[in-house]
Write a protein that holds these residues in place. Structure first.
Motif, PDB file in Angstrom:
ATOM      1  N   MET A   1     -32.820  15.156   3.761  1.00 28.27           N
ATOM      2  CA  MET A   1     -32.413  16.538   4.596  1.00 28.27           C
ATOM      3  C   MET A   1     -31.698  17.623   3.540  1.00 28.27           C
ATOM      4  SD  MET A   1     -31.196  18.325   7.204  1.00 28.27           S
ATOM      5  CE  MET A   1     -31.581  17.202   8.599  1.00 28.27           C
ATOM      6  N   MET A   2     -32.180  18.885   3.585  1.00 17.98           N
ATOM      7  CA  MET A   2     -32.024  19.811   2.693  1.00 17.98           C
ATOM      8  C   MET A   2     -30.589  20.306   2.878  1.00 17.98           C
ATOM      9  SD  MET A   2     -35.730  21.633   2.228  1.00 17.98           S
ATOM     10  CE  MET A   2     -36.291  21.942   3.830  1.00 17.98           C
ATOM     11  N   TYR A   3     -30.097  20.787   1.868  1.00 18.76           N
ATOM     12  CA  TYR A   3     -28.922  21.665   1.983  1.00 18.76           C
ATOM     13  C   TYR A   3     -28.960  22.853   1.862  1.00 18.76           C
ATOM     14  CZ  TYR A   3     -26.359  17.360   1.367  1.00 18.76           C
ATOM     15  OH  TYR A   3     -25.901  15.971   1.424  1.00 18.76           O
ATOM     16  N   PHE A   4     -27.985  24.028   2.455  1.00 13.41           N
ATOM     17  CA  PHE A   4     -28.164  25.351   2.268  1.00 13.41           C
ATOM     18  C   PHE A   4     -27.071  25.638   1.363  1.00 13.41           C
ATOM     19  CE2 PHE A   4     -26.862  29.661   3.722  1.00 13.41           C
ATOM     20  CZ  PHE A   4     -27.980  30.450   3.400  1.00 13.41           C
ATOM     21  N   PHE A   5     -27.438  26.311   0.098  1.00 18.30           N
ATOM     22  CA  PHE A   5     -26.241  26.934  -0.762  1.00 18.30           C
ATOM     23  C   PHE A   5     -25.932  28.388  -0.430  1.00 18.30           C
ATOM     24  CE2 PHE A   5     -27.510  23.619  -4.275  1.00 18.30           C
ATOM     25  CZ  PHE A   5     -26.855  22.476  -3.497  1.00 18.30           C
ATOM     26  N   TYR A   6     -24.815  28.631  -0.336  1.00 17.24           N
ATOM     27  CA  TYR A   6     -24.576  30.168  -0.035  1.00 17.24           C
ATOM     28  C   TYR A   6     -23.222  30.635  -0.961  1.00 17.24           C
ATOM     29  CZ  TYR A   6     -20.520  28.077   2.414  1.00 17.24           C
ATOM     30  OH  TYR A   6     -19.352  27.453   2.808  1.00 17.24           O
ATOM     31  N   GLY A   7     -22.698  29.805  -1.640  1.00 15.28           N
ATOM     32  CA  GLY A   7     -21.677  30.400  -2.745  1.00 15.28           C
ATOM     33  C   GLY A   7     -21.841  30.148  -4.077  1.00 15.28           C
ATOM     34  N   THR A   8     -20.828  29.248  -4.713  1.00 13.49           N
ATOM     35  CA  THR A   8     -20.892  29.131  -6.140  1.00 13.49           C
ATOM     36  C   THR A   8     -22.029  28.113  -6.696  1.00 13.49           C
ATOM     37  OG1 THR A   8     -19.322  27.273  -5.728  1.00 13.49           O
ATOM     38  CG2 THR A   8     -18.356  29.308  -6.525  1.00 13.49           C
ATOM     39  N   LEU A   9     -22.648  27.508  -5.555  1.00 14.47           N
ATOM     40  CA  LEU A   9     -23.823  26.611  -5.741  1.00 14.47           C
ATOM     41  C   LEU A   9     -24.855  27.172  -6.063  1.00 14.47           C
ATOM     42  CD1 LEU A   9     -22.995  23.390  -3.727  1.00 14.47           C
ATOM     43  CD2 LEU A   9     -23.285  23.392  -6.332  1.00 14.47           C
ATOM     44  N   CYS A  10     -24.987  28.615  -5.767  1.00 17.43           N
ATOM     45  CA  CYS A  10     -26.020  29.443  -6.019  1.00 17.43           C
ATOM     46  C   CYS A  10     -26.396  29.620  -7.452  1.00 17.43           C
ATOM     47  CB  CYS A  10     -26.192  30.702  -5.164  1.00 17.43           C
ATOM     48  SG  CYS A  10     -26.363  30.583  -3.365  1.00 17.43           S
ATOM     49  N   ASP A  11     -25.148  29.440  -8.302  1.00 23.37           N
ATOM     50  CA  ASP A  11     -25.189  29.706  -9.589  1.00 23.37           C
ATOM     51  C   ASP A  11     -25.734  28.514 -10.476  1.00 23.37           C
ATOM     52  OD1 ASP A  11     -23.857  31.557 -11.968  1.00 23.37           O
ATOM     53  OD2 ASP A  11     -23.593  29.362 -12.477  1.00 23.37           O
ATOM     54  N   ALA A  12     -26.699  28.703 -11.282  1.00 24.91           N
ATOM     55  CA  ALA A  12     -27.521  27.536 -11.981  1.00 24.91           C
ATOM     56  C   ALA A  12     -26.464  26.564 -12.833  1.00 24.91           C
ATOM     57  CB  ALA A  12     -28.707  28.055 -12.858  1.00 24.91           C
ATOM     58  N   ASP A  13     -25.362  27.238 -13.381  1.00 23.08           N
ATOM     59  CA  ASP A  13     -24.449  26.489 -14.199  1.00 23.08           C
ATOM     60  C   ASP A  13     -23.610  25.753 -13.452  1.00 23.08           C
ATOM     61  OD1 ASP A  13     -25.531  27.639 -16.787  1.00 23.08           O
ATOM     62  OD2 ASP A  13     -23.966  29.665 -16.416  1.00 23.08           O
ATOM     63  N   VAL A  14     -23.349  26.068 -12.436  1.00 27.15           N
ATOM     64  CA  VAL A  14     -22.470  25.287 -11.339  1.00 27.15           C
ATOM     65  C   VAL A  14     -23.231  24.059 -10.796  1.00 27.15           C
ATOM     66  CG1 VAL A  14     -21.383  25.406  -9.110  1.00 27.15           C
ATOM     67  CG2 VAL A  14     -21.036  27.249 -10.539  1.00 27.15           C
ATOM     68  N   ARG A  51     -18.486  32.284  11.702  1.00 24.83           N
ATOM     69  CA  ARG A  51     -19.625  32.794  12.727  1.00 24.83           C
ATOM     70  C   ARG A  51     -19.636  34.054  12.967  1.00 24.83           C
ATOM     71  NH1 ARG A  51     -22.076  29.231  15.889  1.00 24.83           N
ATOM     72  NH2 ARG A  51     -21.435  26.973  15.672  1.00 24.83           N
ATOM     73  N   ALA A  52     -20.724  34.877  12.990  1.00 24.98           N
ATOM     74  CA  ALA A  52     -20.925  36.208  13.341  1.00 24.98           C
ATOM     75  C   ALA A  52     -22.273  36.487  13.857  1.00 24.98           C
ATOM     76  CB  ALA A  52     -20.553  37.211  12.108  1.00 24.98           C
ATOM     77  N   ALA A  53     -22.217  36.807  15.222  1.00 25.25           N
ATOM     78  CA  ALA A  53     -23.606  36.860  15.935  1.00 25.25           C
ATOM     79  C   ALA A  53     -24.334  38.169  15.269  1.00 25.25           C
ATOM     80  CB  ALA A  53     -23.393  37.099  17.242  1.00 25.25           C
ATOM     81  N   GLY A  54     -25.468  37.793  15.132  1.00 20.39           N
ATOM     82  CA  GLY A  54     -26.408  39.193  14.651  1.00 20.39           C
ATOM     83  C   GLY A  54     -26.184  39.281  13.170  1.00 20.39           C
ATOM     84  N   SER A  55     -25.522  38.668  12.373  1.00 17.61           N
ATOM     85  CA  SER A  55     -25.326  38.554  11.090  1.00 17.61           C
ATOM     86  C   SER A  55     -26.210  37.416  10.389  1.00 17.61           C
ATOM     87  CB  SER A  55     -24.024  38.231  10.332  1.00 17.61           C
ATOM     88  OG  SER A  55     -23.086  39.552  10.840  1.00 17.61           O
ATOM     89  N   GLN A  56     -26.420  37.335   9.135  1.00 17.33           N
ATOM     90  CA  GLN A  56     -27.022  36.185   8.214  1.00 17.33           C
ATOM     91  C   GLN A  56     -26.750  36.389   6.855  1.00 17.33           C
ATOM     92  OE1 GLN A  56     -31.380  36.887   8.412  1.00 17.33           O
ATOM     93  NE2 GLN A  56     -31.510  38.913   7.515  1.00 17.33           N
ATOM     94  N   VAL A  57     -26.814  35.200   6.258  1.00 15.18           N
ATOM     95  CA  VAL A  57     -26.178  34.887   4.749  1.00 15.18           C
ATOM     96  C   VAL A  57     -27.332  34.346   4.167  1.00 15.18           C
ATOM     97  CG1 VAL A  57     -24.707  33.447   3.468  1.00 15.18           C
ATOM     98  CG2 VAL A  57     -23.879  34.257   5.647  1.00 15.18           C
ATOM     99  N   ALA A  58     -27.561  35.096   3.134  1.00 24.32           N
ATOM    100  CA  ALA A  58     -28.703  34.928   2.214  1.00 24.32           C
ATOM    101  C   ALA A  58     -28.151  33.455   1.139  1.00 24.32           C
ATOM    102  CB  ALA A  58     -28.975  36.145   1.275  1.00 24.32           C
ATOM    103  N   GLY A  59     -29.171  32.836   0.881  1.00 27.76           N
ATOM    104  CA  GLY A  59     -28.650  31.531  -0.102  1.00 27.76           C
ATOM    105  C   GLY A  59     -29.809  30.847  -0.562  1.00 27.76           C
ATOM    106  N   LEU A  60     -29.678  29.673  -1.069  1.00 26.37           N
ATOM    107  CA  LEU A  60     -30.785  28.858  -1.322  1.00 26.37           C
ATOM    108  C   LEU A  60     -30.761  27.745  -0.601  1.00 26.37           C
ATOM    109  CD1 LEU A  60     -30.165  28.923  -5.393  1.00 26.37           C
ATOM    110  CD2 LEU A  60     -31.907  30.081  -3.939  1.00 26.37           C
ATOM    111  N   LEU A  61     -31.933  27.114  -0.201  1.00 25.64           N
ATOM    112  CA  LEU A  61     -32.385  25.857   0.150  1.00 25.64           C
ATOM    113  C   LEU A  61     -32.545  24.662  -0.847  1.00 25.64           C
ATOM    114  CD1 LEU A  61     -32.431  25.018   3.236  1.00 25.64           C
ATOM    115  CD2 LEU A  61     -34.863  25.441   3.137  1.00 25.64           C
ATOM    116  N   PHE A  62     -31.934  23.841  -0.951  1.00 26.61           N
ATOM    117  CA  PHE A  62     -31.943  22.994  -2.051  1.00 26.61           C
ATOM    118  C   PHE A  62     -32.323  21.492  -1.412  1.00 26.61           C
ATOM    119  CE2 PHE A  62     -29.473  19.214  -4.063  1.00 26.61           C
ATOM    120  CZ  PHE A  62     -30.155  19.288  -4.979  1.00 26.61           C
TER     121      PHE A  62
END
Length: 146
Positions: A1-14, A51-62
């Motif tokens: 199963m994949m993970y969705f990173f949306y915060g500090t885990l989007c940083d390569a050093d982290v 939660r926020a209807a109509g919004s979306q968060v950009a991130g990375l699929l790991f």
């Protein structure tokens, strides 16, 4: 199963400190999580999702490559977060493909959101150095599940 990173885990050093290796390009893909917005956790430098209807968060699929990836991610996120499997939209050439991924969400009211949006480049400029020092001071992430 994949993970969705949306915060500090989007940083390569982290990623390198938490996972113990730098993920390859085949493991990380741009993605979006619909129905949420990203806010800074109150009194912290990292984000939470609301939660926020109509919004979306950009991130990375790991895509995990090692058996130790899941326990390390759970140890990093700690008891303030729980994982939920949610629909994500994987970005790819020519469109967006639907999928599902594990997402770390706040576990109850113990991690309230601030009013400010959390933005990766701003965090990298303002808070990353201190955050990395605190991670390094904690030592390596556990390799086995709790």
């Amino acid at each position: 199963m994949m993970y969705f990173f949306y915060g500090t885990l989007c940083d390569a050093d982290v990623q390198r400190l938490v996972l113990g290796y730098r993920p390859g390009p085949h493991q990380l893909r741009p993605a979006r999580l619909p129905g949420y917005r990203r806010k800074q956790a109150r009194g912290r430098s990292y984000p939470v999702l609301l939660r926020a209807a109509g919004s979306q968060v950009a991130g990375l699929l790991f895509r995990p490559a090692r058996a130790s990836d899941a326990p390390r991610l759970s140890a990093y996120e700690g008891p303030e977060y729980v994982t939920r499997v949610l629909p994500v939209r994987r970005s790819r050439t020519g469109g967006v493909a639907p999928g599902r991924a594990r997402v770390f969400l706040p576990a109850g009211a113990s991690l309230p959101a601030d009013f400010h949006d959390w933005v990766l480049p701003r965090w990298q400029q303002r808070d990353k150095a201190a955050f990395l020092r605190s991670l390094q001071d904690q030592g390596p992430m556990p390799c086995t599940s709790r």
